[in-house]
Write a protein that holds these residues in place. Structure first.
Motif, short mmCIF file in Angstrom:
data_model
loop_
_atom_site.label_atom_id
_atom_site.label_comp_id
_atom_site.label_asym_id
_atom_site.label_seq_id
_atom_site.Cartn_x
_atom_site.Cartn_y
_atom_site.Cartn_z
N ASN A 241 -100.97 48.15 -37.05
CA ASN A 241 -99.96 47.11 -37.25
C ASN A 241 -98.61 47.67 -37.66
O ASN A 241 -97.58 47.01 -37.48
CB ASN A 241 -100.43 46.11 -38.32
N ARG A 242 -98.62 48.89 -38.18
CA ARG A 242 -97.36 49.52 -38.64
C ARG A 242 -97.43 51.00 -38.28
O ARG A 242 -98.20 51.76 -38.89
CB ARG A 242 -97.19 49.31 -40.15
N LEU A 243 -96.65 51.36 -37.29
CA LEU A 243 -96.73 52.72 -36.74
C LEU A 243 -95.42 53.46 -36.97
O LEU A 243 -94.34 52.98 -36.63
CB LEU A 243 -97.02 52.66 -35.24
N GLY A 244 -95.51 54.65 -37.54
CA GLY A 244 -94.36 55.52 -37.68
C GLY A 244 -94.38 56.57 -36.57
O GLY A 244 -95.40 57.24 -36.37
N ILE A 245 -93.28 56.70 -35.86
CA ILE A 245 -93.22 57.64 -34.74
C ILE A 245 -92.17 58.70 -35.03
O ILE A 245 -91.01 58.38 -35.31
CB ILE A 245 -92.91 56.90 -33.42
N SER A 246 -92.59 59.96 -34.96
CA SER A 246 -91.69 61.08 -35.18
C SER A 246 -91.76 61.98 -33.95
O SER A 246 -92.72 62.73 -33.77
CB SER A 246 -92.08 61.87 -36.44
N ASP B 108 -84.25 62.60 -32.53
CA ASP B 108 -84.07 63.21 -33.85
C ASP B 108 -84.19 62.19 -34.98
O ASP B 108 -83.88 62.51 -36.13
CB ASP B 108 -82.70 63.89 -33.93
N LYS B 109 -84.61 60.97 -34.65
CA LYS B 109 -84.70 59.90 -35.64
C LYS B 109 -86.15 59.39 -35.72
O LYS B 109 -86.69 58.87 -34.75
CB LYS B 109 -83.80 58.72 -35.25
N ASP B 110 -86.77 59.55 -36.90
CA ASP B 110 -88.07 58.91 -37.11
C ASP B 110 -87.86 57.40 -37.16
O ASP B 110 -86.81 56.92 -37.61
CB ASP B 110 -88.69 59.36 -38.42
N PHE B 111 -88.87 56.65 -36.71
CA PHE B 111 -88.76 55.20 -36.78
C PHE B 111 -90.13 54.57 -36.97
O PHE B 111 -91.16 55.17 -36.63
CB PHE B 111 -88.06 54.63 -35.54
N ILE B 112 -90.12 53.37 -37.53
CA ILE B 112 -91.35 52.62 -37.80
C ILE B 112 -91.29 51.31 -37.04
O ILE B 112 -90.31 50.57 -37.10
CB ILE B 112 -91.51 52.35 -39.31
N ILE B 113 -92.36 51.01 -36.31
CA ILE B 113 -92.53 49.71 -35.65
C ILE B 113 -93.52 48.91 -36.48
O ILE B 113 -94.67 49.29 -36.62
CB ILE B 113 -93.04 49.87 -34.21
N PHE C 5 -80.32 56.05 -45.48
CA PHE C 5 -81.37 56.66 -44.68
C PHE C 5 -82.32 55.66 -44.04
O PHE C 5 -83.18 56.04 -43.27
CB PHE C 5 -82.17 57.66 -45.54
N SER C 6 -82.21 54.39 -44.34
CA SER C 6 -83.10 53.39 -43.76
C SER C 6 -82.28 52.28 -43.12
O SER C 6 -81.48 51.64 -43.78
CB SER C 6 -84.01 52.81 -44.85
N GLN C 7 -82.46 52.08 -41.83
CA GLN C 7 -81.78 51.02 -41.10
C GLN C 7 -82.84 50.21 -40.36
O GLN C 7 -83.71 50.78 -39.70
CB GLN C 7 -80.77 51.60 -40.11
N LYS C 8 -82.75 48.89 -40.48
CA LYS C 8 -83.76 48.02 -39.88
C LYS C 8 -83.12 47.07 -38.88
O LYS C 8 -81.95 46.72 -38.99
CB LYS C 8 -84.47 47.19 -40.96
N ILE C 9 -83.94 46.67 -37.91
CA ILE C 9 -83.51 45.65 -36.97
C ILE C 9 -84.71 44.76 -36.65
O ILE C 9 -85.80 45.27 -36.38
CB ILE C 9 -82.93 46.28 -35.68
N PRO C 10 -84.55 43.44 -36.72
CA PRO C 10 -85.66 42.56 -36.37
C PRO C 10 -85.88 42.58 -34.86
O PRO C 10 -84.97 42.88 -34.08
CB PRO C 10 -85.19 41.18 -36.84
N PHE C 11 -87.10 42.28 -34.46
CA PHE C 11 -87.35 42.13 -33.02
C PHE C 11 -88.12 40.85 -32.75
O PHE C 11 -88.79 40.30 -33.63
CB PHE C 11 -88.05 43.35 -32.42
N GLN C 12 -87.99 40.39 -31.53
CA GLN C 12 -88.76 39.25 -31.07
C GLN C 12 -90.00 39.77 -30.36
O GLN C 12 -89.90 40.62 -29.47
CB GLN C 12 -87.93 38.39 -30.10
#
Length: 278
Positions: free
Chosen positions: A263-268, A125-130, A17-24
């Motif tokens: 600094n840490r935002l969850g978007i639904s 349909d996918k919540d995500f966190i920046i 249920f948790s998938q991460k990807i680094p960003f620049q």
């Protein structure tokens, strides 16, 4: 043994249920992510204000669909009309997750090291966190019962092809306006409609005027009036004396970056919420 089984279940649950990807994070504040489009990897600006995935022509020429009689008409924040062809990606891999049949457009533009924009429709349909501190995006369900610190967002959609997000903020702790939230604007970008200048009792002659050509059509010029106002705020963030730009012909009351919100935002998108997690 029971503890081992429980630990394994928790680990498996996190993997599922948790998938991460680094960003620049560029000096400008733009978020650059990797994604694989129909087997071809590229670098893309993660743009909550882009509306639809947009791939530059040099990148898109290797994708399966070469031509399309379908089209998409969009309007930039400045009011500039853009007509682009409309395609569908058979498969996009982003943050370890595969997305099928995602609409996209193409445009003949070149930016060093970039292949286009990744936008919100495939994440409806996918919540995500920046996470700006860890520089990563995580696709993970967000429990609203455990995350009470949130504010409402409003979605603007166009025929299931595009999604933009908006919220309400206050100017000078007094005037409530609705703004588009645009991660593609970089850090600390605050555009306001020039119609708000009299409301805020600002002398237009004292603002710094610049004129710029459109990146999409050099025949189109837009006037920008730069200055400061007393404050910009919402329920959880308050900026004093921010630099702002009043934009001639802006089609929204305002448009802002997202970094100032936390600094840490969850978007639904499905719950019409942004959660302030840090």
């Amino acid at each position: 043994m029971k503890r081992t089984i429980v630990a394994f279940i928790i680990l498996l649950s996190n993997q599922l249920f948790s998938q991460k990807i680094p960003f620049q994070l560029l000096p400008s504040g733009h978020i650059v992510v990797k994604a694989t489009i129909e087997g071809k990897e590229g670098n893309f600006i993660f743009d909550t204000g882009g509306g639809i995935n947009l791939f530059f022509t040099d990148f898109a020429k290797d994708l399966k669909q070469k031509t399309s009689y379908n089209f998409f008409t969009a309007f930039r924040a400045t009011g500039e009309r853009i007509d682009v062809p409309l395609f569908q990606s058979e498969e996009i891999t982003f943050a370890g997750t595969k997305f099928k049949n995602t609409p996209y457009s193409t445009f003949d533009m070149k930016l060093d090291g970039l292949n286009g924009l990744i936008s919100l429709p495939m994440l409806k349909d996918k919540d995500f966190i920046i996470d700006f501190n860890k520089k990563e995006i995580e696709l993970v369900p967000i429990d609203p019962l455990k995350n009470k610190k949130s504010f409402d967002i409003q979605l603007s959609t166009h025929a299931d092809h595009s999604i933009d997000i908006f919220t309400y903020i206050k100017l000078n702790d007094q005037y409530k306006i609705q703004v588009m939230l645009d991660s593609g604007a970089g850090n600390n970008s605050f555009w306001l409609s020039d119609k708000l200048i009299p409301l805020l009792k600002i002398d237009k002659e004292k603002l710094k005027l610049t004129e710029r050509k459109s990146e999409f059509n050099e025949k189109i010029m837009t006037k920008y009036y730069s200055g400061t106002i007393n404050s910009i705020s919402n329920e959880y963030a308050h900026l004093k004396d921010p630099n702002v730009v009043f934009v001639d012909g802006l089609i929204y009351e305002g448009k802002t970056s997202i970094n100032w919100l936390g600094n840490r935002l969850g978007i639904s998108l499905k719950n019409n919420k942004i959660y302030v997690l840090d």
